[in-house]
Scaffold this motif. Sequence first.
Motif, short mmCIF file in Angstrom:
data_model
loop_
_atom_site.label_atom_id
_atom_site.label_comp_id
_atom_site.label_asym_id
_atom_site.label_seq_id
_atom_site.Cartn_x
_atom_site.Cartn_y
_atom_site.Cartn_z
N ASP A 1 0.84 -1.20 0.00
CA ASP A 1 0.00 0.00 0.00
C ASP A 1 0.88 1.25 0.00
N TYR B 1 0.08 14.45 6.97
CA TYR B 1 -0.42 13.54 5.94
C TYR B 1 0.74 13.06 5.08
N LEU C 1 -1.39 5.05 3.62
CA LEU C 1 -2.36 4.75 4.68
C LEU C 1 -1.71 4.09 5.90
N TYR D 1 -10.40 9.80 4.80
CA TYR D 1 -10.47 9.79 3.34
C TYR D 1 -11.95 9.72 2.99
#
Length: 342
Positions: free
Chosen positions: A117, A243, A247, A263
């Motif tokens: 990811d 950020y 994820l 999100y």
Amino acid sequence: MDIGVTIFDHILSNQKLNPGATGAFTRLLMAIVVAAKVVQRDVAKAGLVDVLGRAGSINVQGEEVQKLDEIANQALKSLLWSSGEVCTLISEEEADLIEIPRQFKRGNYLVHFDPLDGSSNIDANVSIGTIFSIYRRVTPPEMDAGLQDALQQGMRQVAAGYIIYGSSCMLVYSTGYGVHGFTLDASVGEFLLSHPSIRIPSRGKIYSTNESNYRYWDEGTRNYIDWLKDPEAGHAKPYTSRYIGSLVADFHRNLLYGGIFLYPADLRDPHKPRGKLRLMCEANPMSFICEQAGGLATTGSERVLEIQPTEIHQRVPLIVGSCEDVQTYQDFMARARGRSAG
Ligand code: AHM
Ligand code: MG
């Protein structure tokens, strides 16, 4: 020399809590642990060999270069097949259910996974991760596993976890008895218990979201983000924005420090009207872990773990994190719904 509790010891002691356990689940988790070490090895040497970049390009030996996410996908598939404990696999990288080749024994579990990811961050050496989610099959063992097995609610997960390839490599997992974190000690090649019984702080100071999408969010989400940033809103301390765009890394930081990851649905893009993240291999496992650590996870209108999935690659809004922060978000959403109804 005392090296501490290895992940194998930890999984085994969990198995002993269940008197009917056969060892099948332990074998399955250990296959994921080995896959994590394989992927970590390849991620760590990514700058030295031709594993960076696009699949389809040709390396100096004239061989086709595999992207790291393809390498990770292959490692997970082969090790899970070899465990003999899975009846099907579902990977973010593949469109359909992955069948088990004939030479391998079939088992009673199925695994949804996102092999790597945040892979768009690889070339910049930013933390990336592997996410997994395990279910027990619901169809009889003599049948081929199918959508009925793959499309179960998140609350039916028997385990979920992630591996983060960061400044150190960590594996965090839950089998429904709390959340435990292990750090890879490369000198002994073992994941050692470093973060037992993780609890997410009930309120945090961090919010994590891709704020460039602000104008495409619903009113409740926009009002909530405005409130977080409002110095007059009466927060004990102002919220700070963090950020990464990966994820696993964003979630892991918030799990340890407290905070909220969002999100939400993006109303601009017709291809992601329900958000970007995938229910089965991203939202459900993170929601399971967060709830096990004392946090909450919602789409804004429902608990993520209660969604009845309809497609294996279904996307959902994901708002996950500290319990009180997610509750405040839900209050903003409820007020916005009330205004639009009234
Ligand atoms: P991927 O599975 O294709 O890597 O995409 C998922 C990633 C998540 O890690 C991250 O939270 C999100 O996409 C970031 O999206 P954006 O760039 O729109 O902020
Ligand atoms: Mg992903």
